[in-house]
Scaffold this motif. Structure first.
Motif, mmCIF file in Angstrom:
data_model
loop_
_atom_site.group_PDB
_atom_site.id
_atom_site.type_symbol
_atom_site.label_atom_id
_atom_site.label_comp_id
_atom_site.label_asym_id
_atom_site.label_seq_id
_atom_site.Cartn_x
_atom_site.Cartn_y
_atom_site.Cartn_z
ATOM 1 N N UNK A 57 1.459 7.295 8.666
ATOM 2 C CA UNK A 57 1.590 5.931 8.163
ATOM 3 C C UNK A 57 0.368 5.135 8.569
ATOM 4 N N UNK A 58 -0.054 4.248 7.708
ATOM 5 C CA UNK A 58 -1.202 3.411 8.022
ATOM 6 C C UNK A 58 -0.810 2.362 9.052
ATOM 7 N N UNK A 59 -1.712 2.191 9.999
ATOM 8 C CA UNK A 59 -1.470 1.180 11.028
ATOM 9 C C UNK A 59 -1.854 -0.182 10.480
ATOM 10 N N UNK A 60 -0.958 -1.129 10.594
ATOM 11 C CA UNK A 60 -1.230 -2.465 10.052
ATOM 12 C C UNK A 60 -2.387 -3.111 10.799
ATOM 13 N N UNK A 61 -3.297 -3.687 10.026
ATOM 14 C CA UNK A 61 -4.435 -4.361 10.647
ATOM 15 C C UNK A 61 -3.971 -5.664 11.264
ATOM 16 N N UNK A 62 -4.508 -6.037 12.422
ATOM 17 C CA UNK A 62 -4.083 -7.285 13.060
ATOM 18 C C UNK A 62 -4.464 -8.489 12.208
ATOM 19 N N UNK A 63 -3.597 -9.474 12.141
ATOM 20 C CA UNK A 63 -3.853 -10.677 11.338
ATOM 21 C C UNK A 63 -5.024 -11.456 11.902
ATOM 22 N N UNK A 64 -5.858 -11.960 11.010
ATOM 23 C CA UNK A 64 -7.012 -12.733 11.442
ATOM 24 C C UNK A 64 -6.562 -14.156 11.815
ATOM 25 N N UNK A 65 -7.203 -14.648 12.822
ATOM 26 C CA UNK A 65 -6.916 -16.046 13.204
ATOM 27 C C UNK A 65 -7.756 -16.994 12.360
#
Length: 430
Positions: A419-427
């Protein structure tokens, strides 16, 4: 009352720890009480009596006076000396007691009778016959004589015990140093022989046991490697059997050493005690690792407990991480897959990019999934860990090709992909 020598250790090399005996206290107390014999037969404490303590094995003298209760005490009298205690008072005939030892917790009780107040020198006492301890004038009661003789008997008993301890310490120190020297030269047979001689003199020496365990473990590794490399079956069996015996003995010796250290009272300055304890805990864990993986996998829980105690005590982050990896690998090698997986996951909580933990966790999950009727959830988790490993590990990593092969197997045989790891949300910028 009697205190045996304890060892301290100083690291000399990775394998060799040397030690020095910490002698028993070198000074001790000497104390007692003085009474005046009354005409009616009673005794009363005698205040301000002069106490002269003459050391008779060498020339030395100490003096003090009794308090209102007739009590007197010296602190810091050399423990190894032999003393004669003399008492005098302006209103009394002097008396004395020979053969006294310091630090034995025995009261020197002396009774004087009215007299001319003479104060005895050591030469006076020698001339009057110090061995008897008879007062210069007057008579010694049967009760006083009995007390004096009992004190002398106790002193003789203590002296004999201390002499035996000193002789034991000499053997222990000599064999410990000889064992360390042999260990440093990788002469493991001689090191073990010397340590055994020290333990025969005094079995309650935790650091001799600890260094013996180190020697046994090193000899076991040497024998194991020789067995693996042997060309004929007889030689292989002899060496491998010897290695197993050494690994077992090393684990037993270090476990016993840890138990002894735990039973010791923590000293006021615990610095060296903690060094000894950490050394023993670390080496017990490693000895258990070899014993479990090479001899008896059923002891995996005991090995896990040994590692947990060491990890809890270790403060060096790098050493702590290595111990966590060794624990997880030991459980992996012992076939304890679920406990091993739990340990690798603990590592990943604080070290999410640890490639060793990623690939081992993935492999374990793959094995667990296969053993549980192709559990798709386990396969999915395995694929996720293995893909992270492949993404992060350098191409030179020895497990990279294996991880890729497992991922391909999961994709083609089980229809499972990472499964693809979700990219962290940008601030958002303020």
């Amino acid at each position: 009352m009697f205190r045996k020598s304890l060892f301290t250790i100083v690291a000399a090399t990775t394998m060799l720890f040397s030690a020095a005996i910490v002698a028993s206290a070198q000074v001790g107390e000497l104390h007692g009480q003085v009474f005046m014999q009354q005409a009616d037969g009673t005794k009363v404490p005698l205040a301000d009596a002069v106490i002269d303590v003459y050391r008779t094995d060498i020339s030395s003298k100490y003096n003090t006076k009794t308090n209102k209760k007739g009590e007197w005490i010296f602190a810091g009298i050399p423990y190894i000396g032999t003393y004669t205690v003399a008492v005098s008072h302006p209103t009394a005939q002097p008396t004395w007691q020979p053969g006294v030892k310091a630090g034995r917790d025995v009261d020197v009780v002396l009774t004087v009778s009215p007299g001319d107040g003479k104060r005895l020198t050591i030469d006076d006492i020698k001339g009057l016959g110090a061995a008897s301890g008879t007062p210069v004038s007057g008579t010694e009661s049967a009760a006083d004589r009995a007390k004096r003789e009992e004190a002398m008997r106790k002193n003789k008993e203590i002296e004999d015990k201390n002499k035996k301890i000193e002789e034991t310490n000499t053997v222990v120190e000599r064999t410990f140093n000889a064992g360390n020297a042999a260990l440093g030269l990788k002469n493991y047979d001689e090191a073990i022989t010397q340590y055994d001689a020290g333990l025969a003199a005094d079995a309650e020496q935790p650091m001799i046991l600890a260094n013996k365990s180190v020697a046994l473990k090193a000899r076991g590794v040497q024998r194991y490697n020789a067995g693996i490399a042997a060309q004929n079956d007889a030689e292989k069996k002899t060496n491998l059997d010897g290695a197993k015996s050494d690994f077992r003995a090393a684990a037993e010796a270090m476990t016993k050493s840890v138990e002894m250290i735990k039973a010791q009272p923590v000293p006021a300055d615990p610095t060296q005690y903690n060094v000894n304890k950490l050394f023993a805990y670390a080496n017990r864990a490693d000895a258990m690792r070899l014993f479990i993986t090479k001899v008896d996998q059923s002891q995996a829980e005991a090995g896990k407990a040994a590692y947990e105690e060491y990890i809890a005590m270790e403060t060096d982050p790098a050493k702590k991480l290595k111990a966590q990896r060794d624990l997880a690998q030991m459980l992996f090698d012992a076939g304890s897959f679920e406990p091993s997986l739990a340990e690798y996951k603990k590592i990943l909580v604080s070290n999410p990019d640890d490639t060793d933990a990623l690939v081992k966790a993935g492999m374990l999950l793959f094995n667990i999934g296969a053993s549980q009727n192709n559990d798709k959830a386990k396969y999915q988790e395995a694929a996720n860990y293995l893909q992270l490993f492949v993404d992060k590990a350098p191409d030179t990593d020895k497990f990279k090709d294996d991880a890729k092969a497992i991922l391909e197997n999961l994709k083609s045989e089980q229809k499972v992909t990472a499964e693809k790891t979700a990219a962290p949300a940008r601030r958002r910028r303020p």
